[in-house]
Design an enzyme around this catalytic site. Structure first.
Site, PDB file in Angstrom:
ATOM      1  N   GLU A  91       0.959  -1.034  -0.227  1.00  0.00           N
ATOM      2  CA  GLU A  91      -0.061  -0.055  -0.036  1.00  0.00           C
ATOM      3  C   GLU A  91       0.759   1.333  -0.272  1.00  0.00           C
ATOM      4  OE1 GLU A  91      -2.508   0.103   3.710  1.00  0.00           O
ATOM      5  OE2 GLU A  91      -3.305  -1.972   3.273  1.00  0.00           O
ATOM      6  N   ASP A 139      -4.565   8.311  10.603  1.00  0.00           N
ATOM      7  CA  ASP A 139      -3.895   8.013  10.755  1.00  0.00           C
ATOM      8  C   ASP A 139      -2.837   8.545  12.716  1.00  0.00           C
ATOM      9  OD1 ASP A 139      -3.247   6.560   8.538  1.00  0.00           O
ATOM     10  OD2 ASP A 139      -2.995   8.761   7.210  1.00  0.00           O
TER      11      ASP A 139
END
Length: 258
Positions: free
Chosen positions: A47, A58
């Site tokens: 990814e 995140d």
């Protein structure tokens, strides 16, 4: 056949390992080197993160990597150019992981077209509403044979999970917890119960477990309960510390044995 589908069809009983890193970090032009090194070192799928100024899902490690990448000058156009340059050398599936604002600003059709030209097999867009996926993104992605991977969490209802399972291809990204990304030392009983609950649903799509995998315990737990594991923050940390993808992946493999 799309490389993602091909990977899961041909894996047999082998457990997969996918890694995430942020394009443009630690260096602007290092994307290709990281991908080719990981492929050579046995990683099954990668990814590639698209840096964004406000990455809500995140944790601090990946947020910091995105900040470095943006300061280095990374853009989608540069990333697509880098991926196109190594396309003929890449055999494993590549996915782009980024936020909806970046993709929409680039244009869905343009984004999908450039993905195909760069050898990208799919995308993960964490903040993409499922309604928008079905009505806006999926028709274009299907036209280009791209897989849009959707995420589920411990809070996702069974009805929603089954709906996602019936309207997606490739695999389902099973987030280990509802929190942000970041390494964890273990998966507690609540997470184990979540894994068992999803296993008992007998979904059509294979699943990959991500968020928090950083050692032998978390890796084993993920691989026992899904087709494989996705590691992000731990590898990003090692890549930043070493500045060398080969040293970083070697250090990661060592950490996963402890």
């Amino acid at each position: 056949m799309n490389k993602i589908n091909q990977l899961f069809t041909q894996r047999g009983q082998r457990k997969l390992l996918s890694l995430y890193f942020c394009a443009g970090c630690p260096t602007l032009e290092g994307t290709g080197d990281v991908i080719l090194t990981l492929q050579q070192k046995g990683i099954d799928m990668i990814e590639v993160g698209i840096p964004f100024s406000d990455p809500l899902a995140d944790g601090p490690v990946i947020q910091a990597a995105g900040t470095v990448a943006l300061r280095n000058g990374m853009t989608l156009d540069i990333l697509f150019r880098q991926l196109a340059d190594i396309r003929e050398k890449v055999c494993i599936p590549l996915l782009l992981m980024g936020y909806l604002n970046v993709v929409m600003h680039y244009g869905i059709e343009h984004f999908c077209q450039k993905c195909v030209e760069a050898g990208v097999s799919g995308a993960i867009i964490p903040d993409l509403p499922f309604k928008d996926y079905l009505e806006v993104v999926k028709p274009v992605a299907d036209k280009y044979d791209l897989r849009i991977v959707m995420m589920i969490t411990p809070e996702t209802s069974e009805e929603r999970i089954r709906f996602i399972d019936s309207h997606t291809e490739g695999f389902i990204y099973m987030v280990s917890s509802a929190s942000i990304t970041g390494a964890q030392s273990n998966f507690d009983e609540a997470k184990q119960e979540y894994f068992r609950r999803i296993n008992d649903m007998n979904l059509r799509n294979p699943r990959m477990i991500g968020f928090g995998i950083s050692n032998k315990q978390t890796l084993s737990s993920a691989q026992e309960n899904a087709a494989g594991a996705i590691i992000g923050s731990k590898f990003v940390t090692l890549l930043n510390e070493t500045g060398d993808p080969e040293k970083a992946i070697d250090a990661l493999y060592k950490a996963l044995e402890e």
